[in-house]
Design a protein around this motif. Structure first.
Motif, PDB file in Angstrom:
ATOM      1  N   ALA A 248      76.725 -13.141  21.942  1.00  0.00           N
ATOM      2  CA  ALA A 248      77.927 -13.681  21.305  1.00  0.00           C
ATOM      3  C   ALA A 248      78.488 -14.820  22.138  1.00  0.00           C
ATOM      4  CB  ALA A 248      78.958 -12.577  21.119  1.00  0.00           C
ATOM      5  N   TRP A 249      77.644 -15.748  22.588  1.00  0.00           N
ATOM      6  CA  TRP A 249      78.096 -16.813  23.481  1.00  0.00           C
ATOM      7  C   TRP A 249      79.031 -17.768  22.762  1.00  0.00           C
ATOM      8  CZ3 TRP A 249      76.699 -22.221  23.631  1.00  0.00           C
ATOM      9  CH2 TRP A 249      77.196 -22.893  24.769  1.00  0.00           C
ATOM     10  N   ASP A 250      80.060 -18.160  23.471  1.00  0.00           N
ATOM     11  CA  ASP A 250      81.027 -19.111  22.949  1.00  0.00           C
ATOM     12  C   ASP A 250      81.312 -20.110  24.061  1.00  0.00           C
ATOM     13  OD1 ASP A 250      83.295 -20.531  22.185  1.00  0.00           O
ATOM     14  OD2 ASP A 250      84.144 -18.831  21.083  1.00  0.00           O
ATOM     15  N   PRO A 251      81.030 -21.412  23.869  1.00  0.00           N
ATOM     16  CA  PRO A 251      81.220 -22.387  24.950  1.00  0.00           C
ATOM     17  C   PRO A 251      82.657 -22.473  25.439  1.00  0.00           C
ATOM     18  CG  PRO A 251      80.863 -23.490  22.840  1.00  0.00           C
ATOM     19  CD  PRO A 251      80.557 -22.037  22.633  1.00  0.00           C
ATOM     20  N   ARG A 252      83.596 -22.007  24.665  1.00  0.00           N
ATOM     21  CA  ARG A 252      84.990 -22.040  25.110  1.00  0.00           C
ATOM     22  C   ARG A 252      85.276 -20.953  26.136  1.00  0.00           C
ATOM     23  NH1 ARG A 252      87.400 -21.692  19.160  1.00  0.00           N
ATOM     24  NH2 ARG A 252      85.741 -20.124  19.194  1.00  0.00           N
ATOM     25  N   ARG A 253      84.388 -19.959  26.232  1.00  0.00           N
ATOM     26  CA  ARG A 253      84.629 -18.846  27.140  1.00  0.00           C
ATOM     27  C   ARG A 253      83.749 -18.887  28.379  1.00  0.00           C
ATOM     28  NH1 ARG A 253      84.460 -13.694  23.198  1.00  0.00           N
ATOM     29  NH2 ARG A 253      82.501 -14.700  22.660  1.00  0.00           N
ATOM     30  N   SER A 254      82.518 -19.399  28.268  1.00  0.00           N
ATOM     31  CA  SER A 254      81.638 -19.448  29.436  1.00  0.00           C
ATOM     32  C   SER A 254      80.654 -20.594  29.276  1.00  0.00           C
ATOM     33  CB  SER A 254      80.870 -18.128  29.594  1.00  0.00           C
ATOM     34  OG  SER A 254      80.052 -17.908  28.469  1.00  0.00           O
ATOM     35  N   PRO A 255      80.307 -21.272  30.380  1.00  0.00           N
ATOM     36  CA  PRO A 255      79.300 -22.335  30.310  1.00  0.00           C
ATOM     37  C   PRO A 255      77.944 -21.770  29.896  1.00  0.00           C
ATOM     38  CG  PRO A 255      80.488 -22.385  32.404  1.00  0.00           C
ATOM     39  CD  PRO A 255      80.823 -21.091  31.733  1.00  0.00           C
ATOM     40  N   ASN A 256      77.046 -22.654  29.463  1.00  0.00           N
ATOM     41  CA  ASN A 256      75.689 -22.242  29.129  1.00  0.00           C
ATOM     42  C   ASN A 256      74.941 -21.856  30.410  1.00  0.00           C
ATOM     43  OD1 ASN A 256      73.319 -21.838  27.673  1.00  0.00           O
ATOM     44  ND2 ASN A 256      73.693 -23.604  26.360  1.00  0.00           N
ATOM     45  N   SER A 257      73.759 -21.267  30.244  1.00  0.00           N
ATOM     46  CA  SER A 257      72.960 -20.874  31.408  1.00  0.00           C
ATOM     47  C   SER A 257      71.816 -21.843  31.681  1.00  0.00           C
ATOM     48  CB  SER A 257      72.385 -19.463  31.201  1.00  0.00           C
ATOM     49  OG  SER A 257      73.418 -18.511  31.299  1.00  0.00           O
ATOM     50  N   ILE A 258      71.884 -23.018  31.123  1.00  0.00           N
ATOM     51  CA  ILE A 258      70.876 -24.052  31.385  1.00  0.00           C
ATOM     52  C   ILE A 258      71.492 -25.404  31.052  1.00  0.00           C
ATOM     53  CG2 ILE A 258      69.811 -24.099  29.074  1.00  0.00           C
ATOM     54  CD1 ILE A 258      67.071 -24.268  30.540  1.00  0.00           C
ATOM     55  N   ASN A 259      70.964 -26.451  31.683  1.00  0.00           N
ATOM     56  CA  ASN A 259      71.413 -27.813  31.378  1.00  0.00           C
ATOM     57  C   ASN A 259      70.246 -28.770  31.581  1.00  0.00           C
ATOM     58  OD1 ASN A 259      71.145 -28.068  34.155  1.00  0.00           O
ATOM     59  ND2 ASN A 259      73.357 -28.102  34.561  1.00  0.00           N
ATOM     60  N   ALA A 260      70.509 -30.071  31.479  1.00  0.00           N
ATOM     61  CA  ALA A 260      69.432 -31.057  31.574  1.00  0.00           C
ATOM     62  C   ALA A 260      68.754 -31.022  32.935  1.00  0.00           C
ATOM     63  CB  ALA A 260      69.989 -32.456  31.298  1.00  0.00           C
ATOM     64  N   ALA A 261      69.506 -30.786  34.002  1.00  0.00           N
ATOM     65  CA  ALA A 261      68.912 -30.749  35.346  1.00  0.00           C
ATOM     66  C   ALA A 261      67.916 -29.595  35.472  1.00  0.00           C
ATOM     67  CB  ALA A 261      70.017 -30.615  36.402  1.00  0.00           C
ATOM     68  N   TYR A 262      68.275 -28.423  34.946  1.00  0.00           N
ATOM     69  CA  TYR A 262      67.369 -27.276  35.001  1.00  0.00           C
ATOM     70  C   TYR A 262      66.134 -27.518  34.135  1.00  0.00           C
ATOM     71  CZ  TYR A 262      70.252 -24.097  37.758  1.00  0.00           C
ATOM     72  OH  TYR A 262      70.934 -23.488  38.783  1.00  0.00           O
ATOM     73  N   ARG A 263      66.330 -28.113  32.971  1.00  0.00           N
ATOM     74  CA  ARG A 263      65.168 -28.383  32.101  1.00  0.00           C
ATOM     75  C   ARG A 263      64.187 -29.320  32.791  1.00  0.00           C
ATOM     76  NH1 ARG A 263      69.419 -28.492  28.156  1.00  0.00           N
ATOM     77  NH2 ARG A 263      69.252 -26.708  26.736  1.00  0.00           N
ATOM     78  N   SER A 264      64.705 -30.364  33.442  1.00  0.00           N
ATOM     79  CA  SER A 264      63.835 -31.311  34.137  1.00  0.00           C
ATOM     80  C   SER A 264      63.118 -30.632  35.306  1.00  0.00           C
ATOM     81  CB  SER A 264      64.665 -32.496  34.644  1.00  0.00           C
ATOM     82  OG  SER A 264      63.875 -33.379  35.399  1.00  0.00           O
ATOM     83  N   ALA A 265      63.845 -29.841  36.097  1.00  0.00           N
ATOM     84  CA  ALA A 265      63.227 -29.168  37.238  1.00  0.00           C
ATOM     85  C   ALA A 265      62.166 -28.175  36.784  1.00  0.00           C
ATOM     86  CB  ALA A 265      64.309 -28.458  38.060  1.00  0.00           C
ATOM     87  N   LEU A 266      62.459 -27.414  35.738  1.00  0.00           N
ATOM     88  CA  LEU A 266      61.471 -26.473  35.209  1.00  0.00           C
ATOM     89  C   LEU A 266      60.243 -27.202  34.688  1.00  0.00           C
ATOM     90  CD1 LEU A 266      63.837 -23.979  33.385  1.00  0.00           C
ATOM     91  CD2 LEU A 266      62.213 -23.369  35.173  1.00  0.00           C
ATOM     92  N   ASP A 267      60.458 -28.345  34.058  1.00  0.00           N
ATOM     93  CA  ASP A 267      59.329 -29.113  33.538  1.00  0.00           C
ATOM     94  C   ASP A 267      58.422 -29.569  34.677  1.00  0.00           C
ATOM     95  OD1 ASP A 267      58.013 -30.469  31.242  1.00  0.00           O
ATOM     96  OD2 ASP A 267      58.538 -32.262  32.370  1.00  0.00           O
TER      97      ASP A 267
END
Length: 526
Positions: free
Chosen positions: A184-203
């Motif tokens: 039940a994620w809501d961006p108004r309550r908590s940040p996401n668990s991934i972003n562009a930096a993590y996607r690039s590093a994982l790639d």
């Protein structure tokens, strides 16, 4: 295992490699001064007349430095061959500091040399085709020298019978796009668990895995953070956690969010993954009574994604059927030369928490190893999350070890049936130990703090060649101090950067009678 919530690593500089060149005779550039010491290179025990070598031959380039007043960086470039060990005179790297290393293709050696005169021996395996030149060039400051060129006769290039990678504690964090999960994620309550930096590093990291073209990738536990069934920030991302029933439901929702995304990252790159359970797949130690009560739910959640197929049937035929860990331990034989066994080293129930292998699983393990020896399998590799032998390095870890160490029933089985290699994680650093003919390699790290590394294993009929590869990486909080959300209160650093190309900081060759050679961080401790 608990780790420091704000562990930050310094940037690891990637140093430019010296171009591969060669010269017919040794030469020196500049006077032999403190700024430019004299360097010479010669072949040790190499053929002189005719100066010909064949593919697969091992040569030794002997590099002599007359003096190094302060620690300097010696660079040795190979043409027509690849380096197979880090010389003893080179200061070893650690997983957070690059001192001496070999490039991923094996042609460039970077050696941090201690002060004083030095003679370094760099083994080189010939790879050049017929008629091609084989040579090395050494550079230190303004001084440069080259060994006489040799000519390759060519020959067949022996491909490994099987290649696998090992990367324990990958990712050791709840890294996922929460919008794709069932929570039940809501961006108004908590940040996401991934972003562009993590996607690039994982790639970059998973792209390096894919470039190795392995038959499989072993991950010895701690795939996730796993503080599920809790919500200290009261975000409600996976639903309420006030009652035991609510905590079980929230745990299942979290597992159904993080595990499929973790698995898809490997599958999308054509990587077959063989995971084990770590302590974080059981909520992380120390195990309070509330966590212990959730242990069966944790194991069923893991087994749903990794121990079963989509239709619910068991994924692995060879498993400990009489153990309650039937779906989290398994054995596979990817080639006739190699037996791989995954064990669950945790005995966590509502009433207790111990790091040990249960009797039913031990009985199954004996049978697996007995069959492997009966069938003439050359190499046996076992993976489990926690080390058995004590390690001499740890970083942000609670240091879990299998109870009893070398005296445990598990290690005695390893020794009795001739296990060649035990791969484990937990301590987020690299440590190698050898005892009773068994080599334990502890490695891996926490992705969110730039500690990811992997072991490449090339399995051949007469040997197994191991290379420990590291990445230049760093992590930090966002400029405003914010962090990515996970159920653990501290969250994750918002910035992770990883350089695309890994480098080798340790090498080992296992022969049929034990360790043949080891260098860098893979040198066994005494």
């Amino acid at each position: 295992m608990p780790h420091h919530p704000r562990l930050l690593l310094p940037a690891l500089a990637l140093l430019a490699a010296v171009p591969v060149t060669a010269a017919a005779t040794p030469r020196h550039v500049g006077p032999a001064t403190a700024e430019a010491p004299a360097v010479s290179v010669a072949w040790r025990d190499a053929p002189v007349e005719p100066a010909r070598v064949a593919v697969g031959d091992t040569l030794v380039a002997q590099v002599a430095v007359d003096s190094v007043p302060d620690a300097g960086v010696l660079r040795v470039s190979a043409r027509g061959g690849r380096f197979t060990a880090l010389p003893r005179g080179c200061v070893p790297s650690s997983i957070v500091r690059r001192r001496s290393s070999i490039s991923a293709d094996g042609t460039r050696l970077r050696c941090l040399v201690r002060p004083g005169p030095r003679v370094l021996r760099a083994p080189l395996e010939v790879t050049a085709g017929p008629g091609r030149a084989v040579g090395v060039v050494a550079t230190l400051g303004r001084a440069q020298a080259a060994a006489p060129r040799l000519t390759s006769l060519g020959g067949p290039s022996a491909a490994p019978a099987y290649r696998f990678l090992s990367s324990p504690d990958f990712l050791n964090g709840d890294v996922a796009d929460l919008r794709r999960g069932p929570g039940a994620w809501d961006p108004r309550r908590s940040p996401n668990s991934i972003n562009a930096a993590y996607r690039s590093a994982l790639d970059h990291v998973l792209g390096a895995f894919a470039d190795e073209a392995p038959g499989s990738v072993l991950v010895a536990g701690d795939l996730v953070e796993g503080w599920w069934g809790t919500d200290p920030g009261r975000t409600g991302t996976f639903g309420p956690v006030g009652t035991p029933a609510e905590r079980r439901a929230a745990l299942r929702r979290a597992a159904d969010t993080y595990y499929p995304q973790w698995l898809q990252r490997f599958r999308s790159r054509g990587l077959a993954v063989l995971p084990a359970m770590g302590d974080h797949e059981l909520g992380d130690d120390p195990w309070t009574s509330r966590k212990r009560a959730l242990a069966p739910v944790f194991e069923r959640a893991w087994s749903r994604w990794f121990g079963r197929r989509a239709d619910g049937s068991p994924r692995f035929a060879d498993r400990p059927r009489r153990s309650r860990h039937e779906l989290s331990a398994y054995a596979v034989r990817p080639t006739p030369e190699l037996q791989v066994v995954t064990i669950n080293v945790f005995d966590v129930t509502p009433g207790r928490a111990r790091v040990q292998v249960d009797p039913a699983q031990l009985a199954w393990l004996r049978d697996v190893l007995r069959r492997a020896r009966r069938d003439g399998v050359a190499w046996v590799v076992v993976q489990g999350h926690a080390p058995v032998l004590r390690t001499d390095r740890a970083r942000g870890s609670s240091g879990l070890h299998v109870r009893g160490g070398a005296g445990s029933a598990l290690w005695r089985i390893f020794a009795r049936f001739g296990v060649d290699l035990y791969l484990c994680g937990e301590v987020h650093d690299v440590s190698v130990a050898e005892r009773d003919g068994v080599v334990q390699v502890t490695h891996g790290g926490i992705f969110q703090f730039g500690l990811t590394n992997y072991l490449r294993a090339d399995v051949r009929p007469d040997r197994v060649e191991l290379e420990l590869r590291d990445f230049a990486a760093r992590s930090a909080d966002a400029a405003d101090g914010s962090r990515l959300w996970e159920t653990r209160p501290a969250g994750m650093p918002a910035v992770v950067r990883v350089r695309r190309t890994p480098f080798t900081i340790g090498m080992m060759t296992l022969g049929l009678d034990g360790v043949q050679q080891a260098s860098g961080v893979l040198r066994p401790r005494r």
